[in-house]
Write a protein that holds these residues in place. Structure first.
Motif, PDB file in Angstrom:
ATOM      1  N   LEU A  44       0.839  -1.322  -0.114  1.00  0.00           N
ATOM      2  CA  LEU A  44       0.020   0.042  -0.091  1.00  0.00           C
ATOM      3  C   LEU A  44       0.783   1.276  -0.087  1.00  0.00           C
ATOM      4  O   LEU A  44       1.531   1.537   0.937  1.00  0.00           O
ATOM      5  N   LEU A  45       0.962   1.954  -1.289  1.00  0.00           N
ATOM      6  CA  LEU A  45       1.908   3.130  -1.278  1.00  0.00           C
ATOM      7  C   LEU A  45       1.060   4.186  -0.578  1.00  0.00           C
ATOM      8  O   LEU A  45      -0.050   4.713  -1.104  1.00  0.00           O
ATOM      9  N   ALA A  46       1.437   4.790   0.465  1.00  0.00           N
ATOM     10  CA  ALA A  46       1.071   6.019   1.005  1.00  0.00           C
ATOM     11  C   ALA A  46       2.160   7.034   1.147  1.00  0.00           C
ATOM     12  O   ALA A  46       2.206   7.530   2.280  1.00  0.00           O
ATOM     13  N   LEU A  47       2.675   7.729   0.013  1.00  0.00           N
ATOM     14  CA  LEU A  47       3.319   8.554  -0.044  1.00  0.00           C
ATOM     15  C   LEU A  47       2.878  10.122   0.410  1.00  0.00           C
ATOM     16  O   LEU A  47       1.680  10.207   0.366  1.00  0.00           O
ATOM     17  N   ASP A  48       3.710  11.351   0.370  1.00  0.00           N
ATOM     18  CA  ASP A  48       3.390  12.456   0.474  1.00  0.00           C
ATOM     19  C   ASP A  48       2.369  13.087  -0.269  1.00  0.00           C
ATOM     20  O   ASP A  48       2.257  12.604  -1.548  1.00  0.00           O
ATOM     21  N   GLY A  49       1.580  13.964  -0.023  1.00  0.00           N
ATOM     22  CA  GLY A  49       0.401  14.554  -1.075  1.00  0.00           C
ATOM     23  C   GLY A  49       1.301  15.745  -1.726  1.00  0.00           C
ATOM     24  O   GLY A  49       0.269  16.169  -2.439  1.00  0.00           O
ATOM     25  N   ASP A  50       2.342  15.893  -1.814  1.00  0.00           N
ATOM     26  CA  ASP A  50       2.953  17.331  -2.673  1.00  0.00           C
ATOM     27  C   ASP A  50       3.154  16.475  -4.106  1.00  0.00           C
ATOM     28  O   ASP A  50       3.220  15.273  -4.383  1.00  0.00           O
ATOM     29  N   GLU A  51       3.545  17.460  -4.976  1.00  0.00           N
ATOM     30  CA  GLU A  51       3.610  16.910  -6.219  1.00  0.00           C
ATOM     31  C   GLU A  51       4.656  15.609  -6.376  1.00  0.00           C
ATOM     32  O   GLU A  51       4.660  14.844  -7.155  1.00  0.00           O
TER      33      GLU A  51
ATOM     34  N   LEU B 224      -3.564   8.087  -2.064  1.00  0.00           N
ATOM     35  CA  LEU B 224      -3.127   9.559  -2.301  1.00  0.00           C
ATOM     36  C   LEU B 224      -3.753  10.428  -1.020  1.00  0.00           C
ATOM     37  O   LEU B 224      -4.997  10.432  -1.080  1.00  0.00           O
ATOM     38  N   ILE B 225      -3.030  11.404  -0.717  1.00  0.00           N
ATOM     39  CA  ILE B 225      -3.500  12.048   0.427  1.00  0.00           C
ATOM     40  C   ILE B 225      -4.153  13.406  -0.158  1.00  0.00           C
ATOM     41  O   ILE B 225      -3.860  14.040  -0.986  1.00  0.00           O
ATOM     42  N   PRO B 226      -5.413  13.440   0.426  1.00  0.00           N
ATOM     43  CA  PRO B 226      -6.418  14.394  -0.244  1.00  0.00           C
ATOM     44  C   PRO B 226      -5.671  15.993  -0.184  1.00  0.00           C
ATOM     45  O   PRO B 226      -5.271  16.163   0.995  1.00  0.00           O
ATOM     46  N   ARG B 227      -5.926  16.751  -1.073  1.00  0.00           N
ATOM     47  CA  ARG B 227      -5.664  18.227  -0.820  1.00  0.00           C
ATOM     48  C   ARG B 227      -6.764  18.930  -0.183  1.00  0.00           C
ATOM     49  O   ARG B 227      -7.591  19.885  -0.621  1.00  0.00           O
TER      50      ARG B 227
END
Length: 361
Positions: A297-304, A328-331
């Motif tokens: 489960l890839l859960a990296l940072d929400g930036d570009e 993906l972390i929601p914005r």
């Protein structure tokens, strides 16, 4: 890393090849993530392995660099007495000594083939850090600053200690024998130390607490450290690894996050230690994940950069035959990484990850 200024005012960063982050030989040049401005989102550092000279093409960095092993004469000249360079900082550099001139072909071979081979002083550095683990953990327990920093990030001290996190204080270094041991560890002074693991190796990553005070926002501290002459936020040993349990203890279904504090946040929220691995960056370990890991489960940072890395790592992992789920972390303004979301919104802010985790199991 050593910073020098020439008489013309040009700033040059003299690096050891071991300080290059995930170097890759591409089209006759070595490309690496830049350890100077701390980026691991793209390989912005480009170096000619024949001359040893290179530059970071990040607009905010644009550092001029020299790799000491690839052009020892230039490095020795810049650092020597009466040379054109004036030494302004020296963090943990090994002792200098004159070395014979290498041919251009020899330097190219050295740059291409010895990028990730730890030198003797790097092996000694890792050995010293490992020997000091109990002492550093005791120092973290006793440090008001260390405890306050973890508290500001909403990380219980017990969680950090259970993961092997410690604090290397100047007092610990002062009790070491004078000479090489002190010099090797000087660049680690005042840092939270995280143990890193990979198959068959153990490394470390350190986060400086220089200039931090209770109540200081993480972004404010980052801006403070980006000023001229401040310590790097993060430094690593060579080799490094990932922040996790030993690989044979990992679960068959893993959550991969970027930062060490992201993993500590998830453990604080109730995830199991064997389920969460922090890459300490956005690159997979060079030796790959253990073969028994079948689902990631890839859960990296929400930036570009985190989104770009998610796409890249997803493709790599699928090529290895592993099942991949992306979270993906929601914005939504509640934080761009899991530690920030945990700090600002507790468990409710982790709901996107919790939802992906439920579907995974």
């Amino acid at each position: 890393m050593i910073t020098v200024f020439t008489r013309q005012g040009k700033r040059i960063e003299i690096l050891s090849q071991s300080e290059l982050w995930h170097p890759r030989l591409t089209g006759g040049r070595v490309r690496a993530f830049c350890p100077i401005h701390g980026s691991d989102h793209q390989r912005s550092l480009s170096i000619d392995p024949v001359s040893g000279w290179g530059r970071c093409f990040n607009a905010a960095c644009q550092a001029n660099v020299l790799i000491r092993e690839w052009n020892p004469q230039a490095a020795y000249h810049l650092l020597g007495t009466g040379s054109s360079g004036e030494l302004v900082s020296q963090e943990g550099a090994p002792e200098r000594s004159p070395v014979p001139r290498l041919s251009a072909l020899a330097r190219q071979k050295e740059g291409a083939s010895a990028l990730n081979v730890p030198s003797r002083w790097q092996q000694e550095e890792r050995r010293l850090l490992e020997a000091l683990e109990p002492t550093m953990q005791a120092a973290l327990q006793a440090s008001a600053q260390g405890r306050a920093y973890l508290g500001e990030r909403a990380i219980p001290l017990e969680i950090a200690l259970s993961c092997g996190v410690g604090l290397l204080t100047p007092a610990i270094i002062a009790h070491l024998p004078r000479g090489k041991q002190r010099r090797l560890l000087q660049r680690w002074s005042g840092r939270l130390i995280f143990p890193l693991r990979a198959e068959g190796t153990k490394g470390y990553i350190g986060r400086t607490l220089w200039g931090w005070r209770p109540g200081m926002d993480e972004n404010d501290h980052k801006q403070l450290l980006e000023r001229l002459g401040r310590p790097q936020r993060w430094i690593k040993t060579n080799p490094a690894g990932s922040f996790s349990l030993p690989w044979d203890q990992l679960a068959s279904k893993l959550i991969l996050v970027e930062g060490t504090f992201d993993r500590l946040a998830l453990l604080s929220a109730g995830f199991l230690p064997e389920e969460v691995v922090a890459l300490a960056g956005t690159a997979l370990p060079t030796t790959g994940l253990p073969p028994h890991v079948r689902h990631v489960l890839l859960a990296l940072d929400g930036d570009e950069g985190g989104r770009e890395a998610t796409a890249r790592l997803s493709a790599q992992l699928r090529e290895q035959g592993r099942a991949v789920t992306c979270c993906l972390i929601p914005r939504d303004g509640r934080g761009k990484d899991w530690n920030e979301r945990w700090r600002l919104g507790a468990r409710a802010a982790l709901e996107p990850l919790l939802d992906s985790y439920r579907r995974l199991y």
